[in-house]
Write a protein that holds these residues in place. Structure first.
Motif, PDB file in Angstrom:
ATOM      1  N   VAL A   1      18.169  40.420  35.016  1.00  0.00           N
ATOM      2  CA  VAL A   1      18.371  40.780  36.420  1.00  0.00           C
ATOM      3  C   VAL A   1      17.908  42.225  36.610  1.00  0.00           C
ATOM      4  O   VAL A   1      18.018  43.049  35.694  1.00  0.00           O
ATOM      5  CB  VAL A   1      19.854  40.611  36.832  1.00  0.00           C
ATOM      6  N   ILE A   2      17.368  42.524  37.785  1.00  0.00           N
ATOM      7  CA  ILE A   2      16.865  43.864  38.107  1.00  0.00           C
ATOM      8  C   ILE A   2      17.853  44.550  39.042  1.00  0.00           C
ATOM      9  O   ILE A   2      18.246  43.987  40.071  1.00  0.00           O
ATOM     10  CB  ILE A   2      15.481  43.794  38.766  1.00  0.00           C
ATOM     11  N   TYR A   3      18.260  45.771  38.646  1.00  0.00           N
ATOM     12  CA  TYR A   3      19.200  46.550  39.467  1.00  0.00           C
ATOM     13  C   TYR A   3      18.709  47.991  39.507  1.00  0.00           C
ATOM     14  O   TYR A   3      19.023  48.803  38.642  1.00  0.00           O
ATOM     15  CB  TYR A   3      20.606  46.476  38.866  1.00  0.00           C
ATOM     16  N   THR A   4      17.915  48.318  40.512  1.00  0.00           N
ATOM     17  CA  THR A   4      17.368  49.671  40.655  1.00  0.00           C
ATOM     18  C   THR A   4      17.539  50.141  42.097  1.00  0.00           C
ATOM     19  O   THR A   4      17.810  49.350  43.007  1.00  0.00           O
ATOM     20  CB  THR A   4      15.872  49.692  40.296  1.00  0.00           C
ATOM     21  N   LYS A   5      17.364  51.454  42.289  1.00  0.00           N
ATOM     22  CA  LYS A   5      17.502  52.069  43.617  1.00  0.00           C
ATOM     23  C   LYS A   5      18.846  51.687  44.233  1.00  0.00           C
ATOM     24  O   LYS A   5      18.924  51.061  45.290  1.00  0.00           O
ATOM     25  CB  LYS A   5      16.359  51.646  44.534  1.00  0.00           C
ATOM     26  N   GLU A   6      19.901  52.086  43.562  1.00  0.00           N
ATOM     27  CA  GLU A   6      21.246  51.689  43.947  1.00  0.00           C
ATOM     28  C   GLU A   6      21.574  52.088  45.384  1.00  0.00           C
ATOM     29  O   GLU A   6      21.243  53.171  45.838  1.00  0.00           O
ATOM     30  CB  GLU A   6      22.258  52.343  42.997  1.00  0.00           C
ATOM     31  N   ASN A   7      22.225  51.172  46.095  1.00  0.00           N
ATOM     32  CA  ASN A   7      22.782  51.441  47.418  1.00  0.00           C
ATOM     33  C   ASN A   7      23.987  50.537  47.631  1.00  0.00           C
ATOM     34  O   ASN A   7      24.321  49.716  46.772  1.00  0.00           O
ATOM     35  CB  ASN A   7      21.722  51.238  48.519  1.00  0.00           C
ATOM     36  N   TYR A   8      24.632  50.699  48.761  1.00  0.00           N
ATOM     37  CA  TYR A   8      25.879  49.957  49.016  1.00  0.00           C
ATOM     38  C   TYR A   8      25.652  48.445  49.000  1.00  0.00           C
ATOM     39  O   TYR A   8      26.402  47.699  48.370  1.00  0.00           O
ATOM     40  CB  TYR A   8      26.464  50.387  50.359  1.00  0.00           C
ATOM     41  N   HIS A   9      24.630  47.964  49.683  1.00  0.00           N
ATOM     42  CA  HIS A   9      24.372  46.529  49.765  1.00  0.00           C
ATOM     43  C   HIS A   9      24.010  45.954  48.395  1.00  0.00           C
ATOM     44  O   HIS A   9      24.431  44.836  48.054  1.00  0.00           O
ATOM     45  CB  HIS A   9      23.247  46.249  50.769  1.00  0.00           C
ATOM     46  N   LEU A  10      23.257  46.691  47.612  1.00  0.00           N
ATOM     47  CA  LEU A  10      22.896  46.213  46.284  1.00  0.00           C
ATOM     48  C   LEU A  10      24.136  46.094  45.402  1.00  0.00           C
ATOM     49  O   LEU A  10      24.269  45.137  44.624  1.00  0.00           O
ATOM     50  CB  LEU A  10      21.871  47.152  45.651  1.00  0.00           C
ATOM     51  N   ARG A  11      25.064  47.060  45.492  1.00  0.00           N
ATOM     52  CA  ARG A  11      26.302  46.983  44.713  1.00  0.00           C
ATOM     53  C   ARG A  11      27.107  45.748  45.082  1.00  0.00           C
ATOM     54  O   ARG A  11      27.656  45.059  44.219  1.00  0.00           O
ATOM     55  CB  ARG A  11      27.157  48.241  44.935  1.00  0.00           C
ATOM     56  N   MET A  12      27.196  45.479  46.382  1.00  0.00           N
ATOM     57  CA  MET A  12      27.965  44.311  46.816  1.00  0.00           C
ATOM     58  C   MET A  12      27.328  43.009  46.323  1.00  0.00           C
ATOM     59  O   MET A  12      28.017  42.077  45.916  1.00  0.00           O
ATOM     60  CB  MET A  12      28.065  44.288  48.344  1.00  0.00           C
TER      61      MET A  12
END
Length: 484
Positions: free
Chosen positions: A180-191
């Motif tokens: 899984v890809i998790y980059t450029k963290e923001n609120y919506h991505l965390r949720m």
């Protein structure tokens, strides 16, 4: 004389009678004032004293009752004031908590709750320090122009203890490898990632190995979400972190060939090459890995992921990838010029023929004379990609399809100008070389995006959006809300 005597006698009798009456009244008055005659007996004296004692006792009882009532009234008043103060204090504390929560992000709130919910705080290992040491060591290697080390694998269990898997036995290995890809963290991505992890662990008991491609600014958020969900389900998960910069360099040549045709803004940022990650994942993953699944963060599970891994058993000998159909008319739109030249093509049509929406024609299709139904080819969606890495590494035909000349030939043949990265290339590859792609059922990638319904395709959108069967995985693309 006789009359005079009679008058004197009557006057004397009256005088004697008055004297007796006065004496009787005098005795009563003296008794009232506790002046008793000398001839009173002992029993009458005892009765009088007993009456007096009883009167005194009654007076004492009344006084005690009055004093106790006063004390009760005082205590009830004090208790009422105390209750009011406690209630006001609770209200003030709640208001302070609400103010603090309103001015903090969600991860900080959950971190506060985890302090109270964790019963194993004495056994915690400082994960940040360990990863900081690893990152500093890798930075030192880069400065010396040495080759980057392999990403370390860790076992994270529900007690929040972190163990370097290199020091453990092979008992911690897993057959369920998920990228899984998790980059450029923001609120919506965390949720999204929080819901993804929650649903994944909720519906399976398999020993999972999560491979997370991230950057340094997002790594801490990944660890916090993993810790929270693993504690909740009391599980253990093997995970591996990959530096996004190293991964993008590994597939830079593939991205350079494809981005001019399948990217809306080529060369805008180094992580744009991650839109083509699935095409070069065999270069990034360890050679020991074969069956892996690449998932978007906005995937939500409704069934056990082991059933999805079981789909590998249905691959034909030449099939390398497994993808589900696209459920929107996006490729009907992209292939507009090609479909004008070839109106009878199935490329860009919905998977289920649109005429089957008519019940009469549906019955004809089910009759013995119409047993064969020609499905359309709406394209493929790369939110869920199954990869057989060993076959991909050894496949000469696949590597030939990634050459510059072959990509140009496909693009010009279909007048294709896409913007969805690897999904566009998979769509062309699946139509031109169908033997390389295994068609995954739409229930494993139930997309929810309805953007095209409001942008010129409302009359035919439902034919594309149709997906028959029990949904096993939802894909909340276009930031669509996942059904409860």
């Amino acid at each position: 004389m006789y009359v005079v005597r009679m008058c004197i006698a009557s006057i004397g009798a009256a005088t004697a009678l008055l004297f007796k009456m006065g004496k009787h009244s005098f005795n009563n008055i003296s008794q009232k004032h506790k002046v008793f005659p000398a001839n009173v007996n002992i029993y009458s004296t005892k009765c009088k004293s007993q009456i007096l004692e009883e009167q005194e006792n009654v007076t004492l009882i009344v006084n005690r009752r009055n004093s106790s009532r006063q004390k009760q009234k005082r205590w009830s008043a004090f208790r009422c004031r105390l209750h009011k103060k406690i209630v006001m204090l609770i209200i003030l504390v709640c208001m302070c908590i609400l103010i603090i929560f309103a001015n903090t992000d969600l991860l900080f709130r959950r971190k506060i709750f985890s302090v109270f919910l964790s019963s194993r705080s004495n056994d915690l290992v400082d994960i940040d320090d360990q990863h900081a040491k690893n990152s500093n060591f890798e930075d030192a290697l880069e400065e010396k122009n040495l080759p980057a080390l392999k990403s370390s694998q860790y076992l994270l269990n529900y007690s929040s203890t972190l163990m370097d898997r290199s020091l453990q036995s092979k008992a911690f290995s897993s057959d369920y490898n998920i990228f899984v890809i998790y980059t450029k963290e923001n609120y919506h991505l965390r949720m999204k990632f929080d819901l993804f992890t929650h649903s994944l662990l909720k519906h399976t008991t398999a020993q999972l190995h999560l491979h997370i491609i991230t950057d340094k600014s997002s790594e801490q958020s990944v660890l916090e979400i993993l810790q929270r969900q693993i504690k909740r389900f009391r599980r253990s998960v093997i995970y591996t972190m990959y530096d996004v910069k190293i991964c993008s360099k590994a597939i830079q040549d593939i991205a350079a060939k494809l981005s001019p045709y399948f990217n809306s803004a080529p060369n805008s940022y180094y992580s744009d090459s991650l839109f083509f990650l699935s095409l070069g994942l065999h270069r990034i993953a360890d050679l020991s890995l074969n069956r892996v699944i690449l998932l978007d963060c906005d995937i939500v599970f409704r069934s056990d992921v082991r059933s999805l891994f079981a789909e590998f058993d249905h691959f034909l000998p030449h099939q390398l990838f497994g993808l589900a159909p696209e459920l929107t008319p996006v490729y009907r739109h992209i292939l507009y010029r090609y479909r004008v030249r070839f109106p009878k093509t199935s490329f860009g049509n919905p998977y289920y023929p649109m005429q089957l929406e008519n019940k009469k024609e549906h019955k004809l299709a089910e009759s013995p004379k119409h047993t064969h139904i020609r499905h359309g080819y709406p394209g493929l969606n790369s939110g869920v990609v199954l990869l057989l890495l060993n076959r991909i590494r050894d496949s000469k035909p696949y590597n030939e399809k990634l050459t510059q000349s072959e990509v140009q030939r496909l693009v010009h043949k279909y007048s294709f100008k896409g913007h969805l990265g690897d999904q566009d290339f998979f769509t062309l590859l699946g139509y031109e070389y169908p033997n390389l792609i295994y068609r995954l059922d739409c229930v494993w990638n139930r997309q929810l995006c309805t953007w095209w319904k409001d942008h010129g395709y409302s009359d035919i959108f439902d034919a594309y959006f149709r997906c028959e069967g029990v949904i096993k995985m939802y894909h909340g693309n276009c930031n669509t809300r996942i059904p409860e």
